[in-house]
Every structure is written in structure tokens, then in C-alpha cells.
Design a protein around this motif. Structure first.
Motif, PDB file in Angstrom:
ATOM      1  N   HIS A 105      38.747 -10.164 -35.230  1.00 52.27           N
ATOM      2  CA  HIS A 105      38.177 -11.175 -36.118  1.00 52.27           C
ATOM      3  C   HIS A 105      36.663 -11.137 -36.226  1.00 52.27           C
ATOM      4  CE1 HIS A 105      41.745 -13.346 -37.368  1.00 52.27           C
ATOM      5  NE2 HIS A 105      42.228 -13.055 -36.187  1.00 52.27           N
ATOM      6  N   ALA A 157      47.249 -18.828 -32.956  1.00 49.68           N
ATOM      7  CA  ALA A 157      46.389 -19.435 -33.971  1.00 49.68           C
ATOM      8  C   ALA A 157      45.781 -18.364 -34.868  1.00 49.68           C
ATOM      9  CB  ALA A 157      45.293 -20.265 -33.313  1.00 49.68           C
ATOM     10  N   VAL A 160      47.116 -15.712 -35.887  1.00 52.78           N
ATOM     11  CA  VAL A 160      48.080 -15.231 -36.881  1.00 52.78           C
ATOM     12  C   VAL A 160      48.589 -16.370 -37.766  1.00 52.78           C
ATOM     13  CG1 VAL A 160      48.780 -13.236 -35.510  1.00 52.78           C
ATOM     14  CG2 VAL A 160      50.084 -15.361 -35.327  1.00 52.78           C
ATOM     15  N   GLY A 161      47.996 -17.554 -37.603  1.00 49.12           N
ATOM     16  CA  GLY A 161      48.341 -18.680 -38.457  1.00 49.12           C
ATOM     17  C   GLY A 161      49.484 -19.547 -37.961  1.00 49.12           C
ATOM     18  N   ALA A 162      49.940 -19.326 -36.752  1.00 56.00           N
ATOM     19  CA  ALA A 162      51.036 -20.125 -36.182  1.00 56.00           C
ATOM     20  C   ALA A 162      50.435 -21.317 -35.431  1.00 56.00           C
ATOM     21  CB  ALA A 162      51.901 -19.270 -35.272  1.00 56.00           C
ATOM     22  N   PHE A 163      49.859 -22.248 -36.185  1.00 61.85           N
ATOM     23  CA  PHE A 163      49.105 -23.362 -35.623  1.00 61.85           C
ATOM     24  C   PHE A 163      49.949 -24.236 -34.697  1.00 61.85           C
ATOM     25  CE2 PHE A 163      47.057 -27.636 -36.197  1.00 61.85           C
ATOM     26  CZ  PHE A 163      45.879 -27.345 -35.523  1.00 61.85           C
ATOM     27  N   HIS A 202      40.851 -24.715 -38.031  1.00 58.78           N
ATOM     28  CA  HIS A 202      41.900 -25.301 -38.870  1.00 58.78           C
ATOM     29  C   HIS A 202      41.470 -26.625 -39.522  1.00 58.78           C
ATOM     30  CE1 HIS A 202      44.365 -22.257 -36.919  1.00 58.78           C
ATOM     31  NE2 HIS A 202      45.134 -22.383 -37.981  1.00 58.78           N
TER      32      HIS A 202
END
Length: 145
Positions: A8, A46, A48-51, A82
């Protein structure tokens, strides 16, 4: 954690996130009673967007070690990214309370306060961060951080 940062922040290969997930899962398998693996897994989820999954892992990490400043620092970053600014402030405040030399999380909390429109509180937090930075510079004047 390093693999997530490499991906990132430094433009590393997309495969690094998958590797980070595998490493974090392996860490939990090897030491299921250790908070660090759960926090690393939460940070990676987080990424990978799996909050929701990330929050569940952080909850486990905090249950296992409620006094781990690094867990709260990472959680604060996840909340911040987020847009959960109030939660980011709370997590950063806890990290700073647990670790007297922590200042980066205080700066992030100040940014979260500013994002909420609370400029006065943001400025107070930046002054708080500054006192910690100045103390660190007195202790280690050659520090490049």
C-alpha cells in the motif's frame, strides 16, 4: 504487516496482500493465544476491504491483550481509513495512553477530529503530539523520525 505496508505504501506487488493473509493466519495457528496475530490479521483483512472481519479480529486481539498499544494504533488506522473518525479517535487515544512515546497515532487522531469538523480539538491533539515529538527529540536528537 510489512507486506501490507510494502503493497500500500511502496507500490509492491499485488500478491503481497495474499501472502500477508497467509502469514497472519499461520501466526494465529501457531499461537492462538497471542494478540499480535489477530491484530495483524485484522489489519490485513481491512487492506482487502473485509472491514467487519477485520473488526472481529481486532476484538479478539483486544480480548487477549487489552493493554497492547500497537493493536489500538492499528485499529485506529483501520477506522480512519474507513471514515469511522470517532472510533479512530478513541482507538488512537487508547494507544497513546498505553504508550507514552506514541505520537503518530495522536497525529492521526487529530486528522480524524479535523475530518469531523472539530478544529479546536484537532489543534489540541496536534499540540499533544508535538510535546511527545519534542520529548523524543530530546531523548534521541539524532532520530530521523
Amino acid at each position: 504487516m510489512i507486506k501490507v505496508k510494502l503493497r500500500h505504501y511502496y507500490g509492491g506487488a499485488p500478491t503481497l496482500i495474499g501472502e500477508a493473509l497467509q502469514h497472519a493466519e499461520r501466526s494465529i495457528d501457531l499461537a492462538p493465544g497471542s494478540a499480535e496475530g489477530y491484530a495483524a490479521h485484522g489489519m490485513t483483512l481491512a487492506a482487502v476491504g473485509a472491514f467487519e472481519g477485520a473488526l472481529a479480529r481486532f476484538k479478539t486481539a483486544i480480548r487477549l491483550n487489552p493493554d497492547a498499544a500497537e493493536t489500538y494504533r492499528l485499529l485506529g488506522r483501520v477506522f480512519f481509513v474507513h471514515g469511522a473518525y470517532a472510533q479512530a479517535v478513541a482507538a488512537c487515544e487508547r494507544a497513546a495512553a498505553l504508550r507514552a512515546d506514541e505520537y503518530q497515532c495522536i497525529v492521526m487522531g487529530a486528522k480524524a477530529l479535523r475530518a469531523q469538523g472539530n478544529v479546536a480539538a484537532s489543534q489540541r491533539w496536534m499540540r499533544w503530539a508535538r510535546t511527545r515529538v519534542e520529548r523524543r527529540l530530546q531523548e534521541r536528537p539524532d532520530s530521523l523520525r
